[in-house]
Motif scaffolding. Structure first.
Motif, PDB file in Angstrom:
ATOM      1  N   SER A   1       4.050   2.535  -1.152  1.00  0.00           N
ATOM      2  CA  SER A   1       4.135   3.549  -2.198  1.00  0.00           C
ATOM      3  C   SER A   1       3.965   2.930  -3.582  1.00  0.00           C
ATOM      4  CB  SER A   1       5.479   4.286  -2.115  1.00  0.00           C
ATOM      5  OG  SER A   1       5.554   5.019  -0.913  1.00  0.00           O
TER       6      SER A   1
ATOM      7  N   ARG B   1      -3.664   3.131  -3.862  1.00  0.00           N
ATOM      8  CA  ARG B   1      -3.139   4.263  -3.102  1.00  0.00           C
ATOM      9  C   ARG B   1      -4.271   5.094  -2.508  1.00  0.00           C
ATOM     10  NH1 ARG B   1      -0.224   6.007  -6.829  1.00  0.00           N
ATOM     11  NH2 ARG B   1       1.594   4.769  -6.314  1.00  0.00           N
TER      12      ARG B   1
ATOM     13  N   GLY C   1       6.498   3.218   3.411  1.00  0.00           N
ATOM     14  CA  GLY C   1       5.862   2.740   2.185  1.00  0.00           C
ATOM     15  C   GLY C   1       6.866   2.578   1.063  1.00  0.00           C
ATOM     16  N   SER C   2       8.088   3.049   1.301  1.00  0.00           N
ATOM     17  CA  SER C   2       9.139   3.000   0.277  1.00  0.00           C
ATOM     18  C   SER C   2      10.356   2.243   0.785  1.00  0.00           C
ATOM     19  CB  SER C   2       9.549   4.422  -0.129  1.00  0.00           C
ATOM     20  OG  SER C   2       8.445   5.149  -0.607  1.00  0.00           O
TER      21      SER C   2
ATOM     22  N   THR D   1       6.610  11.900   1.377  1.00  0.00           N
ATOM     23  CA  THR D   1       5.524  11.476   0.501  1.00  0.00           C
ATOM     24  C   THR D   1       4.165  11.759   1.145  1.00  0.00           C
ATOM     25  OG1 THR D   1       5.429   9.236   1.420  1.00  0.00           O
ATOM     26  CG2 THR D   1       6.968   9.627  -0.410  1.00  0.00           C
TER      27      THR D   1
ATOM     28  N   LEU E   1       1.879   9.662   1.394  1.00  0.00           N
ATOM     29  CA  LEU E   1       1.551   8.487   2.199  1.00  0.00           C
ATOM     30  C   LEU E   1       2.137   8.593   3.599  1.00  0.00           C
ATOM     31  CD1 LEU E   1       0.248   5.681   2.343  1.00  0.00           C
ATOM     32  CD2 LEU E   1       2.370   4.735   1.383  1.00  0.00           C
TER      33      LEU E   1
END
Length: 222
Positions: free
Chosen positions: A89, A96, A126-127, A155, A157
């Protein structure tokens, strides 16, 4: 990607990625073990003994856990290396976009074929967080359950990663977030994702179980 999300309960924690995430024995590392044929180094042993005890699971360990499950339950689909669905992220706008394009290429590849049957996959959001995504309950519909041990916003993603795993060409697939036991800190998400996976593969509903992360962490004496 415009998926719909049904929020029964919602779930972040922190995890580093491995310096030897490929599991390739040619990386010239001291081999510790090869669960499911996935090579883990003595550095991973140090992670297991010192860091998993505090909840830090990296991509190599998550992948090794899935390979072990795959050996025991070959009938279950998915369980692929976490690095295949990599994406962070914290990235520039161009990075991205590149990540999303690569993930979407799984869906719209020339020999696209939607996986059949039950699929289970541990995913890095991703976080700095791990979750478990599965169509185990509704594998004939475009419906995915995401088991998450902390509350984190959905998200773009993560949605793209789920679409890549299940090869959903239709962007309107549904995501359901079952109520599950929550971790007591910001580090145990990998432990919980693996525990949810084991429960599912043994035909237990993770939302009906209570998990004590201290019971599934290895003893440093072993």
């Amino acid at each position: 990607m415009a998926s719909s999300s049904s929020k029964q309960s919602r779930g972040g924690a922190a995890l580093p990625t491995s310096t030897n995430s490929t599991g390739d024995a040619s990386d010239n590392v001291d081999v510790w073990c090869s669960p499911g044929g996935h090579v883990l180094s003595k550095l991973h042993k140090q992670r297991v003994l010192d860091q998993i005890k505090n909840g830090w699971v990296d991509d190599a360990i998550a992948t090794a856990a899935m390979k072990l499950i795959k050996e025991e339950h070959p009938e279950i689909g998915g369980l692929r290396p976490t690095s295949l669905f990599y994406g962070q992220s914290k990235a520039t706008s161009q990075e991205r976009r590149n990540q999303l394009c690569r993930l979407r290429s799984f869906v719209f590849h020339d020999d696209f074929q939607q996986p059949r049957g039950r699929q289970v996959q541990i995913l890095y959001t991703g976080s700095l967080h791990w979750v478990l995504a599965t169509n185990y309950h509704e594998y004939e519909r475009e419906l995915v359950y995401v088991y998450d041990s902390l509350e984190e916003p959905v998200t773009e993603l993560l949605v793209a990663k789920i679409a890549a795993v299940f090869r959903f060409a239709n962007p309107k697939f549904r995501i359901v977030w079952p109520v599950v036991d929550q971790q007591k800190n910001n580090k145990d998400c990998g432990i919980f994702a693996i525990a949810f996976l084991v429960a599912l593969c043994h035909k237990f509903d993770p939302s009906s179980l209570s998990f004590d992360s201290s019971m599934v962490k290895p003893d440093s004496s072993q």
